[in-house]
Motif scaffolding. Structure first.
Motif, short mmCIF file in Angstrom:
data_model
loop_
_atom_site.label_atom_id
_atom_site.label_comp_id
_atom_site.label_asym_id
_atom_site.label_seq_id
_atom_site.Cartn_x
_atom_site.Cartn_y
_atom_site.Cartn_z
N TYR A 42 -7.22 18.54 11.98
CA TYR A 42 -6.61 17.25 11.68
C TYR A 42 -6.10 17.10 10.50
O TYR A 42 -5.07 16.72 10.09
N ASN B 209 -5.53 9.60 10.15
CA ASN B 209 -5.62 9.34 11.42
C ASN B 209 -6.21 10.54 12.35
O ASN B 209 -5.28 11.36 12.30
N GLN C 177 -6.72 11.18 15.54
CA GLN C 177 -5.93 11.50 16.72
C GLN C 177 -4.68 12.02 16.60
O GLN C 177 -4.18 13.01 17.32
N HIS C 178 -3.79 11.33 15.47
CA HIS C 178 -2.55 11.76 15.34
C HIS C 178 -2.38 12.85 14.03
O HIS C 178 -0.98 13.19 13.97
N SER C 179 -3.32 13.38 13.52
CA SER C 179 -3.49 14.09 12.61
C SER C 179 -2.30 13.52 11.39
O SER C 179 -1.54 14.46 10.93
N GLN C 180 -2.44 12.51 10.89
CA GLN C 180 -1.57 11.93 9.97
C GLN C 180 -2.05 10.87 9.02
O GLN C 180 -3.24 10.56 9.28
N LEU D 205 2.81 5.45 11.45
CA LEU D 205 2.62 6.70 12.37
C LEU D 205 3.88 7.25 12.68
O LEU D 205 4.97 6.33 13.15
N THR E 70 6.86 8.63 15.20
CA THR E 70 7.19 8.60 16.58
C THR E 70 8.16 9.60 17.03
O THR E 70 8.65 10.28 16.10
N SER F 289 7.16 9.52 9.74
CA SER F 289 6.00 8.75 8.87
C SER F 289 6.96 7.98 8.02
O SER F 289 7.35 8.71 7.14
#
Length: 255
Positions: free
Chosen positions: A48, A172, A174-177, A208, A210, A215
């Protein structure tokens, strides 16, 4: 015959102790070699984090218009940036301390903004400036991880200020951001003659990505204290980025 201490010291030890000592030395050497090998290898970065670094952009991507609300100490101005307009008209002053700007304020604003235009949309640093090998996990939970690190030597040679800053990334999982970047001055520093920076902290937050947008920056907060010439100075700046809108390129340009 009485055995004395000198006699005891002259009696050879059983060979089992020789073999045991030799085995112990071999095991010790093997452990030390393994420890040296482990210390010489950097811990692998989680997937991530690698993905977050590869996709991170601290600047507003080209082609996006937005409203910028800047509060510096007790002054607040609201501006609109629209890259679809001609260069001289891309920045518009909407409000000055909550009021519609006067003709005089607008007349002062236009040349002031034009002089700053080349640096206004430039990021503090480029993602390629980050030294990935320097990143160390500071803390984490199930949702996020915080890493500290430094900038590449090549980047600090170009921009010496980067060499005096500690980098902190909130990722983050989960979102790898990357959701937050914090830059903090490591020690007092004089970037130019007559300027002494005692404290500097800059924090940037990002929304994040979308399916509809990448981003994007949401806020930037900075605190500075130091001396400019002979005067002590302290500044607190808070910037809000809002009302993003994707715009077409200016007429006559190619994207």
């Amino acid at each position: 015959m009485m055995l004395t201490s000198s006699h005891l010291s002259s009696i050879p030890a059983p060979r089992i102790f020789d073999r045991g000592a030799a085995s112990y030395r071999l095991v010790k050497l093997a452990l030390l070699a393994g420890l040296a090998l482990t210390l010489g290898q950097a811990a692998p970065q989680p997937d991530y984090l690698r993905t977050a670094l590869a996709t991170f952009n601290p600047a507003v991507p080209s082609g996006w218009a937005y409203t910028q609300i800047t509060t510096q100490n007790k002054t607040t101005i609201t501006e609109r940036y629209d890259p679809a307009k001609p260069a001289a008209e891309q920045w518009t002053l909407i409000q000055n301390n909550g009021q519609i700007p006067t003709a005089k304020e607008l007349a002062q604003y236009v040349p002031y903004k034009a002089a700053q235009a080349s640096s206004l949309t430039q990021p503090v640093f480029s993602p390629s400036d980050i030294e990935p090998a320097s990143l160390e996990l500071l803390r984490e939970n199930a949702a996020r991880a915080v890493f500290t690190g430094r900038f590449r030597v090549a980047a600090t040679a170009t921009d010496k200020m980067l060499g005096h800053l500690q980098l902190q990334l909130t990722v983050n999982k989960q979102h790898s951001q990357i959701e937050r970047v914090t830059l903090e001055l490591l020690a007092p520093y004089s970037p130019v003659l007559g300027v002494k920076m005692n404290e500097l902290t800059v924090t940037m937050d990002f929304a994040l990505a979308t399916a509809d947008q990448p981003s994007l920056p949401t806020t930037r907060t900075s605190h500075f204290s130091g001396r400019i010439l002979f005067f002590g100075n302290e500044e607190n700046v808070h910037v809000i980025y809002d009302a993003y809108h994707r715009t077409p390129p200016p007429t006559g340009t190619k994207r």
